[in-house]
Scaffold this active site. Structure first.
Site, mmCIF file in Angstrom:
data_model
loop_
_atom_site.group_PDB
_atom_site.id
_atom_site.type_symbol
_atom_site.label_atom_id
_atom_site.label_comp_id
_atom_site.label_asym_id
_atom_site.label_seq_id
_atom_site.Cartn_x
_atom_site.Cartn_y
_atom_site.Cartn_z
ATOM 1 N N HIS A 7 0.823 -1.206 0.000
ATOM 2 C CA HIS A 7 0.000 0.000 0.000
ATOM 3 C C HIS A 7 0.858 1.257 0.000
ATOM 4 C CE1 HIS A 7 -2.790 2.822 2.349
ATOM 5 N NE2 HIS A 7 -3.423 2.591 1.207
ATOM 6 N N ARG A 8 0.828 1.986 -1.112
ATOM 7 C CA ARG A 8 1.687 3.162 -1.312
ATOM 8 C C ARG A 8 3.160 2.770 -1.210
ATOM 9 N NH1 ARG A 8 -1.781 7.130 2.799
ATOM 10 N NH2 ARG A 8 -3.811 6.362 2.107
ATOM 11 N N GLU A 34 0.475 -0.524 -4.679
ATOM 12 C CA GLU A 34 -0.694 0.345 -4.842
ATOM 13 C C GLU A 34 -0.205 1.773 -4.765
ATOM 14 O OE1 GLU A 34 -4.025 2.900 -3.268
ATOM 15 O OE2 GLU A 34 -2.050 2.485 -2.434
ATOM 16 N N ASP A 36 -1.111 6.197 -5.819
ATOM 17 C CA ASP A 36 -2.169 7.191 -6.018
ATOM 18 C C ASP A 36 -1.669 8.255 -6.975
ATOM 19 O OD1 ASP A 36 -3.984 6.430 -3.507
ATOM 20 O OD2 ASP A 36 -1.912 6.504 -2.829
ATOM 21 N N HIS A 49 -0.808 10.820 -2.502
ATOM 22 C CA HIS A 49 -2.133 10.432 -2.035
ATOM 23 C C HIS A 49 -3.066 11.616 -1.793
ATOM 24 C CE1 HIS A 49 -5.202 9.374 0.994
ATOM 25 N NE2 HIS A 49 -5.266 8.235 0.323
ATOM 26 N N GLU A 108 -4.516 4.003 -8.159
ATOM 27 C CA GLU A 108 -5.745 4.637 -7.679
ATOM 28 C C GLU A 108 -5.792 6.065 -8.206
ATOM 29 O OE1 GLU A 108 -8.125 6.210 -3.723
ATOM 30 O OE2 GLU A 108 -6.554 4.692 -3.455
ATOM 31 N N ASP A 228 0.320 -2.157 4.379
ATOM 32 C CA ASP A 228 1.524 -1.357 4.633
ATOM 33 C C ASP A 228 2.690 -2.250 5.044
ATOM 34 O OD1 ASP A 228 -0.070 0.947 4.307
ATOM 35 O OD2 ASP A 228 -0.528 1.050 6.445
#
Length: 240
Positions: A7-8, A34, A36, A49, A108, A228
């Site tokens: 995540h990120r 992932e 953004d 993000h 995203e 994460d």
């Protein structure tokens, strides 16, 4: 087998949405990352993000009001003193790096609050230029944007983000041309996971950091967890 998406990037240990976090996620053997995306004042697709730079950098203001040059001067790693300066990356920079690995990228689109005109088209053009159509998944809370993306690039997978539980989400996903959906992990259960997968709709839950929750979702056969903590997730995945 359940896939692991960082995540990120590896964001529990490194500055989120930076090249350092993505590189460390690959080293942690994550299957995917992932990210953004948003757009600068002069139309550069960048990876960040929040709509404002205040939380994750040493700067202030909205991404859409800053030029690429101004944004690039900021330090996205300022809260990680041991790491040094990390720039806000561009999508091009990420794609250049992806040419040397096989990682999947969940993009995203952060356009549910600010409608970045032309962001879908610009992003799809880049994906096609690099030949990454099968390595990208589009997600967003803006489902209109996902449908628009699907219409102009049906070869790229889409998956709506769902913060709340909805009835039979596999039917909704199929109705908008999506091959999966990305729910809040607290809003799903084994029945939803199994029914979706039986209908060839993937379920990738966010943001799963609890070992107990990870283990339960893995046991239920979820398609992927977005976390994460990719190293912890990998360790749990390899347990008997």
């Amino acid at each position: 087998m359940t896939k692991i998406f960082a995540h990120r990037g590896y964001s529990s240990q490194y500055p989120e949405n930076t090249m350092k976090a993505f590189e460390e996620a690959e080293k942690a053997k994550a299957d995917g990352i992932e990210i953004d995306i948003q757009m600068t004042k002069d139309g550069e697709v960048v990876i960040i993000h929040d709509e404002k730079v205040d939380r994750t950098t040493n700067g202030l203001g909205y991404v859409q009001e800053l030029s690429y040059k101004g944004l690039r001067s900021l330090n996205a790693g300022h809260r990680f003193k041991h790491i040094g300066k990390e720039a806000i990356p561009t999508l091009i920079e990420l794609f250049d790096w992806m040419q040397d690995n096989t990682i999947t990228c969940n993009i995203e689109m952060k356009n549910n609050k600010i409608p970045y005109k032309g962001m879908e088209e610009k992003t799809i053009e880049l994906i096609r230029k690099y030949g990454f159509e099968k390595r990208i998944i589009f997600s967003s809370f803006n489902h209109y944007s996902l449908v628009h993306s699907y219409r102009i690039a049906p070869e790229i997978e889409t998956a709506p983000l769902l913060s709340d539980g909805i009835y039979q989400p596999w039917i909704y996903a199929n109705a908008i041309g999506a091959k999966g959906f990305h729910p809040n992990y607290k809003r799903i259960n084994q029945e939803i996971i199994q029914s979706s997968i039986e209908k060839n709709i993937k379920v990738r839950a966010y943001t799963v950091n609890s070992p107990k929750a990870m283990r339960a979702l893995i046991n239920e056969g979820i398609s992927a967890i977005i976390t994460d903590e990719p190293i912890l997730a990998r360790e749990l995945l390899t347990l008997p």
